[in-house]
Design an enzyme around this catalytic site. Structure first.
Site, PDB file in Angstrom:
ATOM      1  N   SER A 166     -41.631  29.627   2.943  1.00 40.22           N
ATOM      2  CA  SER A 166     -41.826  28.760   4.114  1.00 40.22           C
ATOM      3  C   SER A 166     -41.381  27.356   3.757  1.00 40.22           C
ATOM      4  CB  SER A 166     -43.309  28.733   4.494  1.00 40.22           C
ATOM      5  OG  SER A 166     -43.567  27.685   5.403  1.00 40.22           O
ATOM      6  N   TYR A 179     -52.176  27.811   1.709  1.00 40.24           N
ATOM      7  CA  TYR A 179     -50.996  28.542   2.209  1.00 40.24           C
ATOM      8  C   TYR A 179     -49.715  27.898   1.679  1.00 40.24           C
ATOM      9  CZ  TYR A 179     -47.419  29.985   5.625  1.00 40.24           C
ATOM     10  OH  TYR A 179     -46.266  30.435   6.231  1.00 40.24           O
ATOM     11  N   LYS A 183     -46.842  29.449  -0.885  1.00 43.81           N
ATOM     12  CA  LYS A 183     -45.418  29.574  -0.548  1.00 43.81           C
ATOM     13  C   LYS A 183     -44.555  28.856  -1.591  1.00 43.81           C
ATOM     14  CE  LYS A 183     -45.663  32.103   3.204  1.00 43.81           C
ATOM     15  NZ  LYS A 183     -45.034  33.429   3.307  1.00 43.81           N
TER      16      LYS A 183
HETATM   17  N1  NAP Z   1     -43.688  31.474  12.191  1.00 46.84           N
HETATM   18  C1  NAP Z   1     -43.401  30.454  11.408  1.00 46.84           C
HETATM   19  O1  NAP Z   1     -43.255  29.303  11.857  1.00 46.84           O
HETATM   20  C2  NAP Z   1     -43.200  30.690   9.931  1.00 46.84           C
HETATM   21  C3  NAP Z   1     -42.701  29.612   9.179  1.00 46.84           C
HETATM   22  C4  NAP Z   1     -42.514  29.803   7.814  1.00 46.84           C
HETATM   23  C5  NAP Z   1     -42.804  31.017   7.230  1.00 46.84           C
HETATM   24  N2  NAP Z   1     -43.293  32.045   7.986  1.00 46.84           N
HETATM   25  C6  NAP Z   1     -43.587  33.293   7.289  1.00 46.84           C
HETATM   26  O2  NAP Z   1     -42.985  34.378   7.965  1.00 46.84           O
HETATM   27  C7  NAP Z   1     -43.729  35.569   7.702  1.00 46.84           C
HETATM   28  C8  NAP Z   1     -43.977  36.303   8.999  1.00 46.84           C
HETATM   29  O3  NAP Z   1     -44.672  35.462   9.880  1.00 46.84           O
HETATM   30  P1  NAP Z   1     -44.478  35.499  11.467  1.00 46.84           P
HETATM   31  O4  NAP Z   1     -44.490  34.091  11.919  1.00 46.84           O
HETATM   32  O5  NAP Z   1     -43.344  36.369  11.813  1.00 46.84           O
HETATM   33  O6  NAP Z   1     -45.858  36.180  11.903  1.00 46.84           O
HETATM   34  P2  NAP Z   1     -46.256  37.097  13.177  1.00 46.84           P
HETATM   35  O7  NAP Z   1     -45.204  37.089  14.222  1.00 46.84           O
HETATM   36  O8  NAP Z   1     -47.635  36.644  13.579  1.00 46.84           O
HETATM   37  O9  NAP Z   1     -46.327  38.553  12.550  1.00 46.84           O
HETATM   38  C9  NAP Z   1     -47.196  38.797  11.509  1.00 46.84           C
HETATM   39  C10 NAP Z   1     -46.954  40.206  11.006  1.00 46.84           C
HETATM   40  O10 NAP Z   1     -47.654  40.361   9.785  1.00 46.84           O
HETATM   41  C11 NAP Z   1     -48.414  41.575   9.826  1.00 46.84           C
HETATM   42  N3  NAP Z   1     -49.471  41.372   8.839  1.00 46.84           N
HETATM   43  C12 NAP Z   1     -50.430  40.421   8.841  1.00 46.84           C
HETATM   44  N4  NAP Z   1     -51.190  40.515   7.741  1.00 46.84           N
HETATM   45  C13 NAP Z   1     -50.698  41.552   7.010  1.00 46.84           C
HETATM   46  C14 NAP Z   1     -51.048  42.142   5.776  1.00 46.84           C
HETATM   47  N5  NAP Z   1     -52.075  41.695   5.052  1.00 46.84           N
HETATM   48  N6  NAP Z   1     -50.319  43.205   5.335  1.00 46.84           N
HETATM   49  C15 NAP Z   1     -49.271  43.668   6.051  1.00 46.84           C
HETATM   50  N7  NAP Z   1     -48.895  43.142   7.229  1.00 46.84           N
HETATM   51  C16 NAP Z   1     -49.606  42.096   7.705  1.00 46.84           C
HETATM   52  C17 NAP Z   1     -48.765  41.701  11.296  1.00 46.84           C
HETATM   53  O11 NAP Z   1     -49.055  43.023  11.738  1.00 46.84           O
HETATM   54  P3  NAP Z   1     -50.559  43.669  11.636  1.00 46.84           P
HETATM   55  O12 NAP Z   1     -51.465  42.773  12.410  1.00 46.84           O
HETATM   56  O13 NAP Z   1     -50.388  45.041  12.223  1.00 46.84           O
HETATM   57  O14 NAP Z   1     -50.858  43.703  10.164  1.00 46.84           O
HETATM   58  C18 NAP Z   1     -47.442  41.276  11.931  1.00 46.84           C
HETATM   59  O15 NAP Z   1     -46.504  42.342  11.908  1.00 46.84           O
HETATM   60  C19 NAP Z   1     -44.979  35.122   6.941  1.00 46.84           C
HETATM   61  O16 NAP Z   1     -44.768  35.310   5.561  1.00 46.84           O
HETATM   62  C20 NAP Z   1     -45.061  33.633   7.230  1.00 46.84           C
HETATM   63  O17 NAP Z   1     -45.729  32.927   6.210  1.00 46.84           O
HETATM   64  C21 NAP Z   1     -43.501  31.902   9.328  1.00 46.84           C
END
Ligand code: NAP
Length: 275
Positions: A166, A179, A183
């Site tokens: 991130s 968090y 990262k």
């Molecule tokens: N969105 C942002 O702005 C952003 C920015 C930087 C980095 N990221 C990173 O991108 C990644 C994905 O985030 P996102 O924003 O795409 O989130 P999201 O749309 O809320 O999706 C989260 C996903 O993670 C699954 N999940 C949650 N906890 C889990 C666990 N313990 N084991 C396996 N699966 C799990 C959820 O499904 P279930 O509920 O079925 O488990 C869902 O498929 C993360 O690593 C996050 O830190 C996101």
């Protein structure tokens, strides 16, 4: 492949650097495992890799989410299967890897995408249990997953791995201390593993998204004032979308990224960052 290059580099860097780099089906014949692949960035990654020709095995904690994502992607004509897996649980990780092997017979690509953020507030208010949970799910599980898949990639002559970091890993975000630090640890994990994995035919890289429109980050973008503040603090021009992050992942795992290893690529709409 240039003359005299050691054979162990062939799988990593491809037969000829640009031979299949421009192909829209650059992952034909490859099997990809994507954690947290049922929503947001992970679902977009699963789709992008599938469209590029990979057979995709995805997972997340909830059965209904896995079923919905698999049905959605199969409806788009992609070869996709999946299973439940809470990445923080060793037995779940082992079951998922075995299920991927049973279903598609191999693993060539891993995208470790799952993360948690249970704490919002001053860093010193996070207790030990919170730190343990964040590091277990976001960092230790990623390392253990790499450990599990590497022998299977070696059987295929090589592979490619992406760990989802991130922008918070480069510049800690206010209220997201544990968090952010987890990262940052992933930047270090990529750098530590790369020299160990390259001689084994495997490239590992990271992707560090900025603020992306997903459920996970909605507290930062749903309200317009909050969104402007968050983007301003990052120095980003705009909110990103999951497919924009997925294309960066695709580049890193495909032959197009054959010379990129040990890096974490910032995909953050102009935000500048370094550790
Ligand atoms: N969105 C942002 O702005 C952003 C920015 C930087 C980095 N990221 C990173 O991108 C990644 C994905 O985030 P996102 O924003 O795409 O989130 P999201 O749309 O809320 O999706 C989260 C996903 O993670 C699954 N999940 C949650 N906890 C889990 C666990 N313990 N084991 C396996 N699966 C799990 C959820 O499904 P279930 O509920 O079925 O488990 C869902 O498929 C993360 O690593 C996050 O830190 C996101």
């Amino acid at each position: 492949m240039w003359r005299g290059a050691p054979s162990r580099f062939r799988a990593v860097f491809g037969g000829s650097p640009m031979s299949s780099g421009g192909s829209p089906r650059s992952l034909e014949g490859k099997v990809a495992l994507v954690t947290a692949g049922t929503d947001g960035i992970g679902l977009a990654v699963a789709e992008a890799l599938g469209v590029a020709g990979a057979q995709v095995f995805l997972s997340s904690r909830k059965q209904q989410n896995v079923e919905r994502a698999v049905t959605h992607l199969r409806g788009r004509g992609l070869q996709v299967s999946g299973v439940t897996c809470h990445v923080g649980r060793a037995e779940d990780r082992e079951r998922m890897v075995q299920a991927a092997l049973d279903t598609f017979g191999a693993i060539d690509i891993l995208v470790s995408n799952a993360a948690v953020n249970p704490h919002l507030g001053p860093t010193l208010e996070a207790d030990e249990g919170t730190w343990d949970k964040v590091f277990q799910v976001n960092v230790t599980a990623a390392a253990m997953l790499v450990r599990l898949v590497v022998p299977h990639m070696e059987k295929r002559g090589g592979g490619a791995i992406v760990l989802m970091s991130s922008i918070a890993g480069y510049r800690p975000m206010a209220g997201l201390g544990p968090y952010s630090v987890s990262k940052s640890a992933l930047l270090g994990l990529v750098a530590a593993l790369s020299p160990e994995l390259l001689p084994r035919g495997i490239r590992i890289n990271g992707v560090a998204p900025g603020l992306i429109r997903t459920r996970f980050s909605q507290a930062l973008w749903k309200d317009e004032a909050m969104r402007e503040q968050a983007l301003g603090a990052l120095g980003a021009q705009r909110l990103g979308t999951p497919p924009e992050v997925a294309q960066a992942v695709l580049f890193l795992v495909a032959p197009q990224g054959s010379l990129v290893a040990g890096q974490t690529l910032l995909v953050a709409g102009g935000a500048l960052a370094r550790l």
